[in-house]
Design a protein around this motif. Structure first.
Motif, PDB file in Angstrom:
ATOM      1  N   ASN A  37       0.868  -1.174   0.000  1.00 48.57           N
ATOM      2  CA  ASN A  37       0.000   0.000   0.000  1.00 48.57           C
ATOM      3  C   ASN A  37       0.909   1.229   0.000  1.00 48.57           C
ATOM      4  O   ASN A  37       1.754   1.380   0.883  1.00 48.57           O
ATOM      5  N   VAL A  38       0.751   2.106  -0.986  1.00 49.47           N
ATOM      6  CA  VAL A  38       1.600   3.291  -1.119  1.00 49.47           C
ATOM      7  C   VAL A  38       0.752   4.542  -0.917  1.00 49.47           C
ATOM      8  O   VAL A  38      -0.191   4.788  -1.665  1.00 49.47           O
ATOM      9  N   LYS A  39       1.097   5.320   0.102  1.00 51.22           N
ATOM     10  CA  LYS A  39       0.420   6.590   0.384  1.00 51.22           C
ATOM     11  C   LYS A  39       1.142   7.697  -0.377  1.00 51.22           C
ATOM     12  O   LYS A  39       2.372   7.793  -0.345  1.00 51.22           O
ATOM     13  N   LEU A  40       0.370   8.529  -1.048  1.00 51.23           N
ATOM     14  CA  LEU A  40       0.936   9.616  -1.851  1.00 51.23           C
ATOM     15  C   LEU A  40       0.512  10.960  -1.283  1.00 51.23           C
ATOM     16  O   LEU A  40      -0.641  11.147  -0.892  1.00 51.23           O
ATOM     17  N   PHE A  44       3.061  14.121  -5.500  1.00 53.59           N
ATOM     18  CA  PHE A  44       2.802  12.753  -5.948  1.00 53.59           C
ATOM     19  C   PHE A  44       1.309  12.514  -6.132  1.00 53.59           C
ATOM     20  O   PHE A  44       0.873  11.924  -7.110  1.00 53.59           O
ATOM     21  N   GLN A  45       0.538  12.986  -5.184  1.00 54.42           N
ATOM     22  CA  GLN A  45      -0.910  12.829  -5.258  1.00 54.42           C
ATOM     23  C   GLN A  45      -1.489  13.594  -6.446  1.00 54.42           C
ATOM     24  O   GLN A  45      -2.394  13.110  -7.115  1.00 54.42           O
ATOM     25  N   GLU A  46      -0.962  14.770  -6.700  1.00 53.30           N
ATOM     26  CA  GLU A  46      -1.435  15.559  -7.844  1.00 53.30           C
ATOM     27  C   GLU A  46      -1.131  14.871  -9.169  1.00 53.30           C
ATOM     28  O   GLU A  46      -1.980  14.828 -10.061  1.00 53.30           O
ATOM     29  N   VAL A  47       0.068  14.328  -9.294  1.00 47.18           N
ATOM     30  CA  VAL A  47       0.463  13.680 -10.552  1.00 47.18           C
ATOM     31  C   VAL A  47      -0.307  12.385 -10.775  1.00 47.18           C
ATOM     32  O   VAL A  47      -0.809  12.120 -11.867  1.00 47.18           O
ATOM     33  N   VAL A  48      -0.429  11.576  -9.744  1.00 46.41           N
ATOM     34  CA  VAL A  48      -1.085  10.267  -9.870  1.00 46.41           C
ATOM     35  C   VAL A  48      -2.608  10.388  -9.788  1.00 46.41           C
ATOM     36  O   VAL A  48      -3.327   9.508 -10.253  1.00 46.41           O
ATOM     37  N   SER A  49      -3.097  11.472  -9.225  1.00 41.75           N
ATOM     38  CA  SER A  49      -4.540  11.723  -9.057  1.00 41.75           C
ATOM     39  C   SER A  49      -5.224  10.758  -8.099  1.00 41.75           C
ATOM     40  O   SER A  49      -6.414  10.465  -8.239  1.00 41.75           O
ATOM     41  N   LYS A  50      -4.454  10.239  -7.144  1.00 42.18           N
ATOM     42  CA  LYS A  50      -5.004   9.346  -6.116  1.00 42.18           C
ATOM     43  C   LYS A  50      -4.216   9.548  -4.827  1.00 42.18           C
ATOM     44  O   LYS A  50      -3.009   9.787  -4.872  1.00 42.18           O
ATOM     45  N   PRO A  51      -4.873   9.402  -3.683  1.00 39.07           N
ATOM     46  CA  PRO A  51      -4.144   9.533  -2.418  1.00 39.07           C
ATOM     47  C   PRO A  51      -3.350   8.287  -2.035  1.00 39.07           C
ATOM     48  O   PRO A  51      -2.435   8.346  -1.228  1.00 39.07           O
ATOM     49  N   GLU A  52      -3.711   7.150  -2.627  1.00 43.04           N
ATOM     50  CA  GLU A  52      -2.967   5.917  -2.363  1.00 43.04           C
ATOM     51  C   GLU A  52      -3.155   4.943  -3.516  1.00 43.04           C
ATOM     52  O   GLU A  52      -4.155   4.994  -4.234  1.00 43.04           O
ATOM     53  N   ILE A  53      -2.176   4.081  -3.673  1.00 44.41           N
ATOM     54  CA  ILE A  53      -2.217   3.037  -4.705  1.00 44.41           C
ATOM     55  C   ILE A  53      -1.639   1.761  -4.112  1.00 44.41           C
ATOM     56  O   ILE A  53      -1.016   1.785  -3.049  1.00 44.41           O
ATOM     57  N   TYR A  54      -1.853   0.663  -4.802  1.00 45.19           N
ATOM     58  CA  TYR A  54      -1.260  -0.615  -4.422  1.00 45.19           C
ATOM     59  C   TYR A  54      -0.346  -1.060  -5.550  1.00 45.19           C
ATOM     60  O   TYR A  54      -0.727  -1.010  -6.726  1.00 45.19           O
ATOM     61  N   ARG A  85      11.691  11.483   0.606  1.00 44.24           N
ATOM     62  CA  ARG A  85      11.977  10.579   1.722  1.00 44.24           C
ATOM     63  C   ARG A  85      10.957   9.449   1.686  1.00 44.24           C
ATOM     64  O   ARG A  85       9.869   9.589   1.138  1.00 44.24           O
ATOM     65  N   TYR A  86      11.334   8.343   2.299  1.00 42.26           N
ATOM     66  CA  TYR A  86      10.460   7.176   2.386  1.00 42.26           C
ATOM     67  C   TYR A  86      10.086   6.925   3.838  1.00 42.26           C
ATOM     68  O   TYR A  86      10.878   7.156   4.745  1.00 42.26           O
ATOM     69  N   ALA A  87       8.882   6.419   4.027  1.00 38.46           N
ATOM     70  CA  ALA A  87       8.471   5.930   5.339  1.00 38.46           C
ATOM     71  C   ALA A  87       7.838   4.562   5.131  1.00 38.46           C
ATOM     72  O   ALA A  87       7.102   4.351   4.161  1.00 38.46           O
ATOM     73  N   ILE A  88       8.152   3.650   6.010  1.00 39.60           N
ATOM     74  CA  ILE A  88       7.546   2.315   5.991  1.00 39.60           C
ATOM     75  C   ILE A  88       6.869   2.120   7.338  1.00 39.60           C
ATOM     76  O   ILE A  88       7.516   2.232   8.388  1.00 39.60           O
ATOM     77  N   ASN A  89       5.571   1.885   7.285  1.00 38.41           N
ATOM     78  CA  ASN A  89       4.784   1.667   8.508  1.00 38.41           C
ATOM     79  C   ASN A  89       4.985   2.806   9.514  1.00 38.41           C
ATOM     80  O   ASN A  89       5.229   2.578  10.695  1.00 38.41           O
ATOM     81  N   LEU A  90       4.907   4.035   9.013  1.00 33.15           N
ATOM     82  CA  LEU A  90       4.958   5.268   9.805  1.00 33.15           C
ATOM     83  C   LEU A  90       6.337   5.606  10.379  1.00 33.15           C
ATOM     84  O   LEU A  90       6.454   6.469  11.246  1.00 33.15           O
ATOM     85  N   ASP A 103       3.481  -4.209   4.392  1.00 33.29           N
ATOM     86  CA  ASP A 103       4.073  -2.880   4.560  1.00 33.29           C
ATOM     87  C   ASP A 103       3.221  -1.796   3.912  1.00 33.29           C
ATOM     88  O   ASP A 103       2.613  -2.002   2.860  1.00 33.29           O
ATOM     89  N   GLU A 104       3.203  -0.645   4.593  1.00 33.16           N
ATOM     90  CA  GLU A 104       2.583   0.542   4.056  1.00 33.16           C
ATOM     91  C   GLU A 104       3.725   1.544   3.835  1.00 33.16           C
ATOM     92  O   GLU A 104       4.477   1.835   4.743  1.00 33.16           O
ATOM     93  N   VAL A 105       3.847   2.029   2.604  1.00 35.65           N
ATOM     94  CA  VAL A 105       4.920   2.942   2.245  1.00 35.65           C
ATOM     95  C   VAL A 105       4.345   4.308   1.983  1.00 35.65           C
ATOM     96  O   VAL A 105       3.293   4.447   1.337  1.00 35.65           O
ATOM     97  N   ALA A 106       5.023   5.327   2.477  1.00 34.60           N
ATOM     98  CA  ALA A 106       4.648   6.710   2.159  1.00 34.60           C
ATOM     99  C   ALA A 106       5.821   7.355   1.438  1.00 34.60           C
ATOM    100  O   ALA A 106       6.976   7.211   1.842  1.00 34.60           O
ATOM    101  N   LEU A 107       5.497   8.033   0.339  1.00 38.35           N
ATOM    102  CA  LEU A 107       6.494   8.839  -0.361  1.00 38.35           C
ATOM    103  C   LEU A 107       6.311  10.265   0.132  1.00 38.35           C
ATOM    104  O   LEU A 107       5.223  10.839   0.013  1.00 38.35           O
TER     105      LEU A 107
END
Length: 114
Positions: A37-40, A44-54, A85-90, A103-107
């Motif tokens: 699960n990738v949180k944007l 990133f959110q503007e380019v992908v047009s979604k707040p999260e993707i898998y 920066r990257y975050a994994i599981n907060l 894992d949940e990843v945030a860019l």
């Protein structure tokens, strides 16, 4: 004597084959794919047009593979590669941190405020 040498070689080959098979069994998840699960946020959110993707990635891939996959589809994201920066599981993570099941990843792009 020649027959005994042939038997000995055959036995050694059999042990070698068994050894290879056992080592393969010890790593059954060699090519296993996991869903991450990738949180944007922000750009990133503007380019992908979604707040999260898998995304599916190989188990134990470095977290930076997420950026690789996104930048392949959205080349405009390249400009933020060195400052993201990257975050994994907060928790903040180095780009080489391996990914695991669930894992949940945030860019995290650069931010500015005022």
């Amino acid at each position: 004597m020649l027959i005994n040498m042939a038997r000995s070689t055959k036995t050694q080959n059999n042990y070698s084959l068994m050894s290879n098979q056992i080592s393969d069994l010890s790593n059954p998840i060699k090519d296993e794919q996991i869903k991450v699960n990738v949180k944007l946020f922000a750009a990133f959110q503007e380019v992908v047009s979604k707040p999260e993707i898998y995304l599916e990635v190989p188990l134990h891939s470095p977290v930076s593979i997420i950026y690789e996959k996104l930048a392949t589809v959205y080349p405009v994201l390249e400009r933020w590669r060195t400052v993201t920066r990257y975050a994994i599981n907060l928790n903040f993570a180095d780009e080489n941190t391996p990914l695991n099941y669930g894992d949940e990843v945030a860019l995290i792009p650069p931010v500015s405020g005022g």
